[in-house]
Design an enzyme around this catalytic site. Sequence first.
Site, PDB file in Angstrom:
ATOM      1  N   SER A 164       0.862  -1.197   0.000  1.00  0.00           N
ATOM      2  CA  SER A 164       0.000   0.000   0.000  1.00  0.00           C
ATOM      3  C   SER A 164       0.892   1.239   0.000  1.00  0.00           C
ATOM      4  CB  SER A 164      -0.924   0.001   1.224  1.00  0.00           C
ATOM      5  OG  SER A 164      -0.198  -0.290   2.401  1.00  0.00           O
ATOM      6  N   ASP A 224       5.730  -6.943   2.463  1.00  0.00           N
ATOM      7  CA  ASP A 224       4.986  -7.482   1.307  1.00  0.00           C
ATOM      8  C   ASP A 224       5.945  -7.837   0.180  1.00  0.00           C
ATOM      9  OD1 ASP A 224       2.273  -7.782   1.718  1.00  0.00           O
ATOM     10  OD2 ASP A 224       1.788  -5.697   1.220  1.00  0.00           O
ATOM     11  N   LYS A 266       4.768 -11.451   3.183  1.00  0.00           N
ATOM     12  CA  LYS A 266       3.366 -11.714   2.846  1.00  0.00           C
ATOM     13  C   LYS A 266       3.235 -11.771   1.325  1.00  0.00           C
ATOM     14  CE  LYS A 266       0.017  -8.466   3.488  1.00  0.00           C
ATOM     15  NZ  LYS A 266      -0.448  -8.213   2.108  1.00  0.00           N
ATOM     16  N   GLU A 301      -8.814 -10.109   3.074  1.00  0.00           N
ATOM     17  CA  GLU A 301      -9.184  -8.742   2.687  1.00  0.00           C
ATOM     18  C   GLU A 301     -10.507  -8.740   1.938  1.00  0.00           C
ATOM     19  OE1 GLU A 301      -6.079  -6.426   0.882  1.00  0.00           O
ATOM     20  OE2 GLU A 301      -7.426  -4.724   0.551  1.00  0.00           O
TER      21      GLU A 301
HETATM   22  O1  KIV Z   1      -0.318  -3.471   1.485  1.00  0.00           O
HETATM   23  C1  KIV Z   1      -1.006  -3.467   2.518  1.00  0.00           C
HETATM   24  O2  KIV Z   1      -1.044  -2.491   3.273  1.00  0.00           O
HETATM   25  C2  KIV Z   1      -1.768  -4.670   2.831  1.00  0.00           C
HETATM   26  C3  KIV Z   1      -2.802  -4.598   3.907  1.00  0.00           C
HETATM   27  C4  KIV Z   1      -3.867  -3.652   3.591  1.00  0.00           C
HETATM   28  C5  KIV Z   1      -3.343  -5.914   4.224  1.00  0.00           C
HETATM   29  O3  KIV Z   1      -1.572  -5.653   2.204  1.00  0.00           O
END
Ligand code: KIV
Length: 256
Positions: A47, A85, A113, A182
């Site tokens: 994000s 991520d 993740k 999500e």
């Molecule tokens: O990128 C992010 O912030 C996320 C969350 C919203 C789960 O993957």
Amino acid sequence: MNNIKITATVIKSLKGKEPISSLTAYDYPTALLLGKAGIHIVLVGDSLGMVVLGYPDTTFVTVEEIIHHTRAVARSKINSLIAADMPYKSYDTVEDAVRNSKKLIQAGAEGVKLEGGRSIISQVRAIIDEGIPVIGHLGMLPQHIVEEGGYRIKGRMEEEKNALLEDAKSLEEAGIFAIVLELVSAPVAAEITKILKIPTIGIGSGMDCDGQILVSTDLFGTSPGFIPKHVKIKGNLAEQMLQLIEQWKQSLLKPQ
Ligand code: KIV
């Protein structure tokens, strides 16, 4: 909980005992605040692309950008588990997944993740085989926003619900330690939470998950775009910052 280092094993042990809290951070000062508040998982989410880097969606975020921000967050040395991520296209093959997840760990992440279920199961297994803790991510997958054509609740149709259940079970079998759900329909998120032994962490997926995650700038009120409906507590830090900037500019005016 504030004084002990949170690991993937600790997160798993919280299921059914304590709600798991997770917020994103992209910089050192925010990470320090989240650590101080005892947030369990601090995610360097992709994000980042929209709320910090000014991209239209997460697909523009690169491995180098996540590394840069993970390093900043990791310098906080907080007790929260720091996860990062895996960006779009960084885990297309098993080799890419292993190489890039190792880079994020070297930058200071303590887990990674990835978005997807059975379609990325060999990548998930390969990363776990390297001893890297993995968080799954099912439901609305922001890295697929272009194909999906927008954000919508997942799991309302029987076929979609069954696919989510199968994906969640496969990811658990592969050895992930937690899973983000999500925009999953609340009853389906509750069912997945009941079936899995690992914790579910919801975002816009009802209140029956084992924990909740939010984009921190949505909570603070500094996200430049729209704030999703599921954000119930909304700060107005951007307004306060603007006021301070204007006040400071005004202070420069010399009396005539
Ligand atoms: O990128 C992010 O912030 C996320 C969350 C919203 C789960 O993957």
